[in-house]
Design a protein around this motif. Structure first.
Motif: not given
Lengths: 217, 269
Positions: B180, B128, B176-177, A119-122, B104
């Motif tokens: 990005l 991230a 954290r969310a 979900s974090l795009g890792l 993203r």
């Protein structure tokens, strides 16, 4: 009976015992990484390859593998040194044990961790290296150390193909000595001098890591 | 019979700005189950809109939410978020690179927080930024510290998740969310694993986020939150939207019997 008088001879053998154990363990831990990758692959053919590797290697006694490599390969035109054969065979056989340890370690990491990383795009690589592997390591470490001890003991198998390890040295002097009991007791103590401390370390790790969440604090 | 809900949702779409998040005919079928978990849902969410999705367990609301960032690949359907469209058809799913573009734009907050237990609060937030966005470490650290301050946890930066309360963990997860700079944040029952007092801390952070204009889609059992903060409440049952509209309409004057039954069971608590 003086146990200590045989130690200089046995210490000669100790070099080989430790070399076989450590180099084979390094080979096993490294080789098990890509094989685990196959073993857990989503591609059926790869998974089959990984599973076959593990099943075939685990399903034959290490001593038989050792003879197969040392006596069998030269017959097929591939000469191999005893020390090399011993290290390679034990390394490859133990990698098959470690694959299952690694796999259990990966499975112990909750799915939510992968989901959070996605979900974090890792990407997959970063997810494995930064998120999954460090957590799996905690599950993997105690059984991996237990296999190190098992490998130390199985390293005595190389004495059968002419590597002059502790057991081979003990055999050479113990066979013709009136004090064979003292010779083999000395050899046994030499193995214990390594296996007991490593075992204690493994238990400590296990206790610390088994506290689950608390261990992360 | 379906008249009122259509009218309502049309009204609602008119009120919101253009469809910022659009899900078209999302369908999720699990092998071995005869009823689809999500049965052809179409939903649009405007920029800055806060949508609360409510409904009984097993109604498919979490599954639908997870389709929006493709943690659950739909069997079929289209998800568009801020110009990125992802199409799924049976047996034909998007490439990882396309998903990365979608993800993203979407932040997600999970019921069980899913913080990385081996990393500090700060590292959870920088990971991230550094490895998905390529932000340099110093900037990522600054941003993380700033986000921790906005969720009221500046003093927890170097603590591991296990050293924090559940409410604190969920606030770290929200930070954290947000790290990005997502265009929309999905919340999957963010307070269900928390006792009411700790849940309240999390809801207050979510309120602030809504006020700041963030687009939010929240699967929740917190009816007060839905009523006070959401612009729209969507009631789901059996993988479909039964009814939706302004919170007061849906929560206080539900048209459908199924909605009324559900609400009478949860509103009195």
């Amino acid at each position: 009976m003086n146990v200590f008088q045989y130690w200089p001879v046995l210490a000669e053998g100790l070099k080989y015992t430790l070399a076989v154990t450590l180099v084979a363990f390094v080979i096993a831990t490294v080789l098990a990484v890509p094989v685990t990758g196959l073993r857990v692959s989503r591609v059926r053919v790869l998974r089959f390859a990984g599973t076959s590797f593990v099943e075939v290697l685990r399903g034959v006694p290490p001593l038989t593998w050792l003879f197969l490599a040392y006596f069998g390969l030269p017959a097929a035109g591939w000469s191999i040194e005893p020390l090399t054969a011993g290290i390679l065979v034990l390394g490859v056989v133990y990698s098959s044990y470690l694959v299952e340890v690694y796999r259990a370690g990966l499975r112990a990491v909750p799915d939510g961790q992968r989901e959070a990383a996605h979900s974090l795009g890792l990407g997959r690589r970063v997810t494995y290296v930064r998120v999954i592997a460090p957590q799996a390591l905690r599950t993997i470490l105690p059984p991996a150390v237990a296999y190190l001890i098992a490998l130390l003991k199985d390293s005595a198998l190389v004495s059968t193909i002419g590597v002059l390890d502790v057991t081979a040295q003990a055999l050479s002097i113990g066979q013709s000595s009136p004090n064979s009991l003292a010779v083999f007791v000395s050899a046994a103590l030499l193995y214990l001098a390594f296996s007991v401390p490593i075992g204690a370390l493994a238990r400590q790790l296990d206790v610390r890591l088994r506290h689950g969440q608390k261990a992360w604090a | 019979m379906s008249q009122p809900e259509n009218m309502r949702s049309d009204d609602q779409m008119g009120a919101a700005s253009s469809a910022f998040v659009h899900a078209e005919d999302i369908r999720v079928e699990f092998p071995g189950s005869n009823a689809p978990a999500v049965d052809g849902i179409t939903m649009s969410v405007g920029q800055g809109e806060v949508v609360a999705i409510i409904g009984p367990s097993g109604s498919g609301k979490s599954t639908f939410l997870r389709c929006l960032n493709h943690l659950q690949p739909p069997t079929s359907g289209v998800v568009s978020i801020d110009g990125v469209s992802i199409v799924d058809r049976p047996g034909q799913h998007p490439k990882a690179s396309e998903l990365a573009l979608l993800r993203r734009k979407v932040g997600m907050v999970f019921q069980n927080f899913n913080l990385f237990p081996h990393l500090s609060a700060l590292q959870n937030i920088t990971l991230a930024q550094v490895h998905a966005l390529g932000v340099d470490k110093k900037m990522a650290n600054d941003r993380a510290a700033e986000l921790l301050a906005t969720v009221g946890l500046a003093d927890r930066a170097n603590h591991r998740p296990a050293q924090c309360s559940g409410g604190q963990q969920q606030r770290i997860a929200i930070a954290r969310a947000l790290a990005l700079d997502p265009k929309v944040v999905l919340f999957d029952e963010p307070t269900s694993a928390l006792d009411p007092e700790l849940g309240a801390e999390v809801l207050s952070v979510m309120r602030n986020l809504a006020t700041s204009g963030m687009t939010m889609i929240v699967v929740t059992h917190e009816m007060r939150f839905a009523e006070q903060v959401a612009d729209r409440v969507v009631f789901m049952d059996k993988g479909a939207i039964v009814e939706q509209g302004a919170p007061a309409e849906v929560l206080r004057a539900a048209q459908h019997e199924r909605t009324q039954k559900f609400l009478s069971a949860v509103m009195d608590r």
